[in-house]
Design a protein around this motif. Structure first.
Motif, PDB file in Angstrom:
ATOM      1  N   GLN A 178      68.410 -27.423  23.082  1.00 36.78           N
ATOM      2  CA  GLN A 178      67.112 -27.738  22.466  1.00 36.78           C
ATOM      3  C   GLN A 178      67.274 -27.984  20.971  1.00 36.78           C
ATOM      4  N   THR A 179      68.115 -27.156  20.338  1.00 36.37           N
ATOM      5  CA  THR A 179      68.369 -27.326  18.901  1.00 36.37           C
ATOM      6  C   THR A 179      69.115 -28.618  18.627  1.00 36.37           C
ATOM      7  N   ALA A 180      70.069 -28.956  19.507  1.00 36.95           N
ATOM      8  CA  ALA A 180      70.813 -30.208  19.337  1.00 36.95           C
ATOM      9  C   ALA A 180      69.879 -31.410  19.400  1.00 36.95           C
ATOM     10  N   LEU A 181      68.904 -31.369  20.314  1.00 40.89           N
ATOM     11  CA  LEU A 181      67.924 -32.457  20.386  1.00 40.89           C
ATOM     12  C   LEU A 181      67.221 -32.619  19.044  1.00 40.89           C
ATOM     13  N   GLN A 182      66.798 -31.495  18.485  1.00 39.83           N
ATOM     14  CA  GLN A 182      66.069 -31.512  17.214  1.00 39.83           C
ATOM     15  C   GLN A 182      66.950 -32.097  16.108  1.00 39.83           C
ATOM     16  N   TRP A 183      68.196 -31.668  16.038  1.00 43.33           N
ATOM     17  CA  TRP A 183      69.106 -32.150  15.002  1.00 43.33           C
ATOM     18  C   TRP A 183      69.304 -33.659  15.108  1.00 43.33           C
ATOM     19  N   ILE A 184      69.485 -34.148  16.333  1.00 45.89           N
ATOM     20  CA  ILE A 184      69.727 -35.578  16.532  1.00 45.89           C
ATOM     21  C   ILE A 184      68.505 -36.392  16.128  1.00 45.89           C
ATOM     22  N   VAL A 185      67.329 -35.939  16.555  1.00 49.13           N
ATOM     23  CA  VAL A 185      66.094 -36.654  16.209  1.00 49.13           C
ATOM     24  C   VAL A 185      65.869 -36.631  14.702  1.00 49.13           C
ATOM     25  N   GLU A 186      66.137 -35.497  14.064  1.00 48.42           N
ATOM     26  CA  GLU A 186      65.952 -35.396  12.618  1.00 48.42           C
ATOM     27  C   GLU A 186      66.951 -36.260  11.857  1.00 48.42           C
ATOM     28  N   ALA A 187      68.061 -36.604  12.500  1.00 47.03           N
ATOM     29  CA  ALA A 187      69.040 -37.510  11.892  1.00 47.03           C
ATOM     30  C   ALA A 187      68.764 -38.955  12.298  1.00 47.03           C
ATOM     31  N   GLY A 188      67.576 -39.209  12.854  1.00 43.88           N
ATOM     32  CA  GLY A 188      67.189 -40.565  13.212  1.00 43.88           C
ATOM     33  C   GLY A 188      67.819 -41.079  14.482  1.00 43.88           C
ATOM     34  N   GLY A 189      68.392 -40.175  15.289  1.00 40.51           N
ATOM     35  CA  GLY A 189      69.116 -40.591  16.479  1.00 40.51           C
ATOM     36  C   GLY A 189      68.349 -40.413  17.771  1.00 40.51           C
ATOM     37  N   VAL A 190      69.023 -40.772  18.857  1.00 42.72           N
ATOM     38  CA  VAL A 190      68.439 -40.730  20.205  1.00 42.72           C
ATOM     39  C   VAL A 190      69.298 -39.808  21.074  1.00 42.72           C
ATOM     40  N   PRO A 191      68.750 -38.687  21.561  1.00 42.43           N
ATOM     41  CA  PRO A 191      69.535 -37.714  22.324  1.00 42.43           C
ATOM     42  C   PRO A 191      69.637 -38.045  23.810  1.00 42.43           C
ATOM     43  N   VAL A 192      70.839 -37.896  24.343  1.00 43.51           N
ATOM     44  CA  VAL A 192      71.141 -38.152  25.753  1.00 43.51           C
ATOM     45  C   VAL A 192      72.004 -37.003  26.266  1.00 43.51           C
ATOM     46  N   LEU A 193      71.678 -36.471  27.429  1.00 41.40           N
ATOM     47  CA  LEU A 193      72.464 -35.369  27.984  1.00 41.40           C
ATOM     48  C   LEU A 193      73.743 -35.913  28.611  1.00 41.40           C
ATOM     49  N   ALA A 194      74.889 -35.394  28.167  1.00 45.93           N
ATOM     50  CA  ALA A 194      76.184 -35.851  28.671  1.00 45.93           C
ATOM     51  C   ALA A 194      76.502 -35.219  30.022  1.00 45.93           C
ATOM     52  N   HIS A 195      77.212 -35.977  30.854  1.00 46.46           N
ATOM     53  CA  HIS A 195      77.778 -35.547  32.145  1.00 46.46           C
ATOM     54  C   HIS A 195      77.076 -34.341  32.791  1.00 46.46           C
ATOM     55  N   PRO A 196      75.830 -34.513  33.232  1.00 47.66           N
ATOM     56  CA  PRO A 196      75.083 -33.388  33.805  1.00 47.66           C
ATOM     57  C   PRO A 196      75.708 -32.814  35.059  1.00 47.66           C
ATOM     58  N   GLY A 197      76.525 -33.591  35.749  1.00 53.39           N
ATOM     59  CA  GLY A 197      77.159 -33.093  36.960  1.00 53.39           C
ATOM     60  C   GLY A 197      78.151 -31.983  36.732  1.00 53.39           C
ATOM     61  N   LEU A 198      78.562 -31.761  35.475  1.00 52.50           N
ATOM     62  CA  LEU A 198      79.534 -30.702  35.178  1.00 52.50           C
ATOM     63  C   LEU A 198      78.873 -29.347  34.964  1.00 52.50           C
ATOM     64  N   TYR A 199      77.535 -29.303  34.927  1.00 56.50           N
ATOM     65  CA  TYR A 199      76.865 -28.068  34.529  1.00 56.50           C
ATOM     66  C   TYR A 199      76.257 -27.273  35.682  1.00 56.50           C
ATOM     67  N   GLY A 200      75.721 -27.961  36.663  1.00 54.64           N
ATOM     68  CA  GLY A 200      75.006 -27.274  37.735  1.00 54.64           C
ATOM     69  C   GLY A 200      73.701 -26.659  37.261  1.00 54.64           C
TER      70      GLY A 200
END
Length: 282
Positions: A178-200
């Protein structure tokens, strides 16, 4: 049709190729675009952007931020970030300090298991010296284990020692996704979740979608066809942009880790979708 590989690593983190070489490889693979997404650093972006014109290819500035949720490493990709943002650079430096602590803890455990590996030895095995704004990761430690003959391959190093179920695995406290999303958006970026199949942790996708997650890396080198179909359905359900990435880390001991540039790719028009999200959040 042109394609894009939106997940590659360079010498700035735990890849083995210079950023410009990733760009060259992407052009050689017939891609129209490649993203540079090093772990917790943006140090490779400028070199890649300079190489873009030389090879006639689009380079997407990105980052892969390390987080933890439910005791599991969760990685969040950020695209079209302002990689010169002082706030972002300071935050990434904090993450690298946690990564350094994790590395020291893993080395301590390895030595406790009778495997004599030091950070000096890890650094000595690198193909290039590390700068302050670049990162050291588990593949570097795995490479040192291979070079010392303790394991036969990178895969064995992760399976026996460095992976989630490995004997030397540790996971010190980190920020949540959740914090990473905030950091990326505050840096003008677009957040995408990487390789969700590795997490379960599929429930996390819906939660993050409600907090600003814009996309899901459906097509990844470690996803099975069944997983890709599953995550495509989840991306559609949560109205997330569908992305693809090889997660290329270069070649070690004759083996490409995870897969070659372009092994997973998607229609280059996805870049316009990412840019539209970026513009809508200004």
């Amino acid at each position: 049709m042109l394609y894009a590989d939106l997940h590659t690593h360079t010498l700035a983190s735990d890849g083995t190729q210079a950023p410009a070489e990733n760009v060259r490889l992407a052009a050689a693979a017939g891609l129209g675009a490649v993203a540079i997404t090093d772990h917790d650093t943006v140090a490779g972006i400028e070199e890649a952007l300079e190489a873009a014109d030389r090879y006639g290819i689009t380079v997407v500035p990105g980052v892969e931020i390390s987080t933890v949720a439910g005791g599991t490493d969760i990685h969040v990709l950020g695209y079209y970030i302002d990689y010169t943002s002082r706030q972002l650079l300071d935050r990434l430096a904090e993450l690298r300090s946690v990564r350094d602590k994790r590395n020291d803890m893993m080395l301590e455990r390895l030595n406790g298991l009778g495997l004599e590996v030091t950070m000096a030895g890890v650094l000595a095995s690198l193909q290039a010296s590390k700068k302050a704004d670049e990162s050291i990761g588990r593949p570097h430690i795995a490479d040192a284990l291979v070079r010392k003959g303790y394991v036969a391959s990178m895969a064995e190093a992760f399976d026996r020692y460095l992976g989630k179920d490995g004997a030397a695995y540790v996971n010190p406290p980190r920020i949540g996704p959740q914090t990473a999303l905030q950091w990326i958006v505050e840096a003008g970026g677009v957040p995408v979740l990487a390789h969700p199949g590795l997490y379960g942790q599929d429930e996390l996708i819906g939660e993050l979608a409600g907090l600003g997650l814009a996309g899901l890396e459906v097509y990844h080198s470690d996803h099975s066809p069944e997983q890709e179909a599953h995550y495509l359905a989840l991306a559609e359900r949560h109205r997330l942009i569908v992305t693809a990435g090889s997660d290329f880390h270069g070649e070690r001991n004759g083996v490409v880790f995870h897969a070659p540039v372009g092994a997973r790719k998607t229609d280059i028009r996805v870049l316009e979708q990412l840019k539209q999200v970026k513009e809508s959040r200004k």
